[in-house]
Design a protein around this motif. Structure first.
Motif, PDB file in Angstrom:
ATOM      1  N   PHE A 112       0.862  -1.259   0.022  1.00  0.00           N
ATOM      2  CA  PHE A 112       0.108   0.086   0.012  1.00  0.00           C
ATOM      3  C   PHE A 112       0.845   1.199   0.147  1.00  0.00           C
ATOM      4  N   SER A 113       2.051   1.159   0.697  1.00  0.00           N
ATOM      5  CA  SER A 113       2.858   2.463   0.664  1.00  0.00           C
ATOM      6  C   SER A 113       3.269   2.704  -0.619  1.00  0.00           C
ATOM      7  N   LYS A 114       3.406   1.842  -1.825  1.00  0.00           N
ATOM      8  CA  LYS A 114       3.697   2.178  -3.222  1.00  0.00           C
ATOM      9  C   LYS A 114       2.546   2.724  -3.826  1.00  0.00           C
ATOM     10  N   MET A 115       1.403   2.803  -3.277  1.00  0.00           N
ATOM     11  CA  MET A 115       0.191   3.219  -3.911  1.00  0.00           C
ATOM     12  C   MET A 115      -0.144   4.731  -3.860  1.00  0.00           C
ATOM     13  N   PRO A 116      -0.952   5.469  -4.781  1.00  0.00           N
ATOM     14  CA  PRO A 116      -0.924   6.714  -4.376  1.00  0.00           C
ATOM     15  C   PRO A 116      -1.569   7.144  -3.180  1.00  0.00           C
ATOM     16  N   SER A 117      -1.270   8.328  -2.424  1.00  0.00           N
ATOM     17  CA  SER A 117      -1.709   8.815  -1.267  1.00  0.00           C
ATOM     18  C   SER A 117      -3.033   9.171  -1.014  1.00  0.00           C
ATOM     19  N   LYS A 118      -3.591   8.972   0.139  1.00  0.00           N
ATOM     20  CA  LYS A 118      -4.940   9.460   0.378  1.00  0.00           C
ATOM     21  C   LYS A 118      -5.213  10.683  -0.094  1.00  0.00           C
ATOM     22  N   ASP A 119      -4.295  11.848  -0.033  1.00  0.00           N
ATOM     23  CA  ASP A 119      -4.409  13.097  -0.566  1.00  0.00           C
ATOM     24  C   ASP A 119      -4.427  12.845  -2.054  1.00  0.00           C
ATOM     25  N   ASP A 120      -3.586  12.177  -2.549  1.00  0.00           N
ATOM     26  CA  ASP A 120      -3.493  12.338  -4.132  1.00  0.00           C
ATOM     27  C   ASP A 120      -4.717  11.609  -4.746  1.00  0.00           C
ATOM     28  N   LEU A 121      -5.165  10.418  -3.904  1.00  0.00           N
ATOM     29  CA  LEU A 121      -6.651  10.103  -4.572  1.00  0.00           C
ATOM     30  C   LEU A 121      -7.651  10.810  -4.480  1.00  0.00           C
ATOM     31  N   CYS A 122      -7.861  11.717  -3.352  1.00  0.00           N
ATOM     32  CA  CYS A 122      -8.961  12.570  -3.138  1.00  0.00           C
ATOM     33  C   CYS A 122      -8.906  13.770  -4.098  1.00  0.00           C
ATOM     34  N   SER A 123      -7.806  14.154  -4.392  1.00  0.00           N
ATOM     35  CA  SER A 123      -7.273  15.324  -5.453  1.00  0.00           C
ATOM     36  C   SER A 123      -7.719  14.774  -6.781  1.00  0.00           C
ATOM     37  N   GLU A 124      -7.351  13.415  -7.125  1.00  0.00           N
ATOM     38  CA  GLU A 124      -7.480  13.001  -8.734  1.00  0.00           C
ATOM     39  C   GLU A 124      -9.164  12.892  -8.772  1.00  0.00           C
ATOM     40  N   PHE A 125      -9.852  12.413  -7.777  1.00  0.00           N
ATOM     41  CA  PHE A 125     -11.352  12.232  -8.142  1.00  0.00           C
ATOM     42  C   PHE A 125     -12.178  13.066  -7.321  1.00  0.00           C
ATOM     43  N   GLY A 126     -11.475  14.177  -6.686  1.00  0.00           N
ATOM     44  CA  GLY A 126     -12.652  15.127  -6.214  1.00  0.00           C
ATOM     45  C   GLY A 126     -13.350  14.945  -5.064  1.00  0.00           C
ATOM     46  N   LEU A 127     -12.657  14.338  -4.157  1.00  0.00           N
ATOM     47  CA  LEU A 127     -13.289  13.758  -2.914  1.00  0.00           C
ATOM     48  C   LEU A 127     -12.742  14.644  -1.638  1.00  0.00           C
ATOM     49  N   ASN A 128     -13.735  14.695  -0.695  1.00  0.00           N
ATOM     50  CA  ASN A 128     -13.125  15.314   0.439  1.00  0.00           C
ATOM     51  C   ASN A 128     -12.297  14.295   1.480  1.00  0.00           C
ATOM     52  N   ASP A 129     -12.733  13.096   1.265  1.00  0.00           N
ATOM     53  CA  ASP A 129     -11.876  11.897   2.258  1.00  0.00           C
ATOM     54  C   ASP A 129     -12.343  10.536   1.541  1.00  0.00           C
ATOM     55  N   LEU A 130     -11.521   9.747   2.193  1.00  0.00           N
ATOM     56  CA  LEU A 130     -11.593   8.367   1.742  1.00  0.00           C
ATOM     57  C   LEU A 130     -12.533   7.210   2.859  1.00  0.00           C
ATOM     58  N   LEU A 131     -13.224   6.397   2.391  1.00  0.00           N
ATOM     59  CA  LEU A 131     -13.869   5.531   3.325  1.00  0.00           C
ATOM     60  C   LEU A 131     -12.943   4.691   4.092  1.00  0.00           C
ATOM     61  N   ALA A 132     -13.015   4.414   5.343  1.00  0.00           N
ATOM     62  CA  ALA A 132     -12.165   3.416   6.111  1.00  0.00           C
ATOM     63  C   ALA A 132     -12.879   2.673   7.151  1.00  0.00           C
ATOM     64  N   GLU A 133     -13.158   1.518   6.901  1.00  0.00           N
ATOM     65  CA  GLU A 133     -13.892   0.525   8.035  1.00  0.00           C
ATOM     66  C   GLU A 133     -12.951   0.756   9.174  1.00  0.00           C
ATOM     67  N   PRO A 134     -13.650   1.140  10.598  1.00  0.00           N
ATOM     68  CA  PRO A 134     -12.629   1.178  11.842  1.00  0.00           C
ATOM     69  C   PRO A 134     -11.752  -0.206  11.795  1.00  0.00           C
ATOM     70  N   GLY A 135     -10.463   0.317  12.022  1.00  0.00           N
ATOM     71  CA  GLY A 135      -9.316  -0.878  12.314  1.00  0.00           C
ATOM     72  C   GLY A 135      -8.748  -0.887  11.075  1.00  0.00           C
TER      73      GLY A 135
END
Length: 456
Positions: A261-284
């Motif tokens: 996962f560390s090799k994948m686009p960061s959360k900020d990069d994904l949010c910027s690319e797709f126009g999102l405020n945040d990503l979904l994350a199941e607790p834990g």
């Protein structure tokens, strides 16, 4: 093998161009003749390299089967791929004719370049080399289907009818991707899926919402109520028993996935690319874990009521929604389907009628045994080719054939694919790097020889 690739590069590209030119679109019956011509082309090729080849009929598009049995005491690999492609037309947004291969920026552009003709072609060239040098290190079986892009409709029947023909020690599939050309990876698991449409039926016809509102239940309201109760705001599915069979990975395994996962686009990069405020994350769990090793629920389509301009003051006679549940290893689609029906029936009001329609495309998840010799040798072959550590990737998508082969043949499947996320599979301007094709040929050749050496 490297010399063979370099010496024959121009010929390889010319032959791949001919393979890609077939409009083998399985989704449209108008192209069935092209599918059959493509199958004949493959039969001719395998015959030309001295493999015993046959075109095996199914209820739809035939399967191409070829084998080279050297010694019953040698290990046997079963190579799977598909020769059908997604629909593609220039007006969809292609820069060129999707069936007239173009090379640009060291990439091959055409429909099927990466999915899956270009990757099947790598195996064809490996086997060609073995044939020309009369050096078959193990027994080879190949079967290529022509209906993968429409859910492998007839594949299970084919497998059941030809189990002895398909008997092998392990299965090899090149229909996946790597993280990047500087970071090799092997898809170590794919999620399963069960897909369904739920229809909520109310009055026989649309009725006036002023006259009957408060007297008759509204199918859209009921459908919305049901959807809202399938999962909570954190993304956790609320169906009783749904998580009973879900594999819980230990900290060491999760740390290995985190390296990927560390090799994948960061959360900020994904949010910027797709126009999102945040990503979904199941607790834990991290977002990437949620998209790979955890099951999910998504509404993929919804309809009901008046959709035209202005307002139509009605209670609609019905509403429907299409759902997908992505499943992980150990979850049984049939068991999950029963849990879904029981739960929705328990939360829905008794005022209206529910109809459940499950797609035939449902399939179980598949996870490769990372301790198996077939995986370890594959990872070593990738590391030798790329010069850096190979990482296991858990894929969020589904490859139904993997679970199907495991269920009926009970053999380990290794996904040795060389595509990239940027290849635009299923989209306009699909591409496949010449580098990826060449290193794929080299790696597959070395992998098969290494497996043979291990066995000896």
């Amino acid at each position: 093998m490297k010399n063979y690739i370099n010496q024959n590069q121009e010929r390889f590209l010319d032959e791949l161009s001919k393979f890609l030119a077939f409009k083998s679109i399985s989704a449209d019956s108008a192209f069935k003749s092209e599918c059959l011509e493509c199958a004949d082309y493959l039969v001719e090729f395998f015959n030309s390299i001295d493999m015993d080849t046959q075109l095996i009929p199914t209820k739809g598009i035939p399967v191409v089967y070829a084998e080279k049995i050297i010694d019953e005491n040698f290990p046997t690999v079963l190579i799977y791929g598909h020769y059908d492609v997604q629909p593609a037309f220039k007006e969809d947004g292609w820069d060129s004719d999707p069936f007239d291969m173009v090379i640009k920026n060291k990439k091959i552009y055409a429909r099927g370049a990466a999915d899956d003709k270009g990757q099947v072609f790598m195996h064809m060239k490996v086997l060609e080399f073995m044939s020309q040098n009369n050096s078959w290190p193990l027994n080879i079986k190949v079967f290529l289907e022509g209906e993968e892009e429409v859910g492998s409709t007839n594949l299970e029947d084919f497998i059941l009818e030809n189990k002895s023909l398909l008997e092998s020690d392990f299965i090899l599939i090149s229909d996946t991707s790597i993280i990047s050309n500087s970071q090799p990876s092997i898809t170590a698991g794919v999620r399963g899926m069960t897909a369904m449409e739920l229809t909520v039926k109310g009055p026989k016809v649309d009725v006036h919402s002023g006259v009957y509102g408060g007297i008759m239940d509204n199918p859209i309201n009921v459908l919305s109520h049901i959807i809202a109760k399938v999962k909570d705001s954190d993304g956790r599915i609320l169906i009783p028993g749904f998580y009973d069979d879900v594999i819980e990975y230990n900290e060491s395994q999760r740390a290995q996935f985190q390296e990927v996962f560390s090799k994948m686009p960061s959360k900020d990069d994904l949010c910027s690319e797709f126009g999102l405020n945040d990503l979904l994350a199941e607790p834990g769990f991290s977002p990437y874990e949620g998209g790979s090793i955890r099951p999910t629920f998504d509404v993929v389509g919804i309809t009901g009521g008046y959709q035209g301009e202005g307002m139509k003051i009605i209670i609609p006679n019905q509403a429907s929604a299409k759902f997908t549940f992505r499943l992980v290893a150990n979850q049984d689609p049939k068991k999950v389907q029963k849990q879904i029906v029981d739960y929705i029936n328990s939360i829905a009001p008794k005022t209206l009628t529910l109809e459940f329609d499950f797609s035939e495309n449902s399939g179980a998840a598949y996870a490769t045994n990372l301790d198996s010799v077939y995986y370890k040798v594959a990872a070593k072959a990738m590391e030798d080719s790329f010069g850096t550590k190979c990482l296991p990737v858990m894929c969020g998508g589904s490859i139904p054939v993997a679970s199907m082969l495991k269920k009926h043949l009970n053999k380990e499947t290794i996904f040795l694919g060389f595509g990239l996320e940027e290849d635009n599979i299923h989209s306009p301007n699909e591409s496949y790097g010449i580098f990826n094709m060449n290193i794929g040929i080299e790696t597959i050749f070395n992998y098969l020889n290494s497996i043979a050496s291990q066995s000896n």
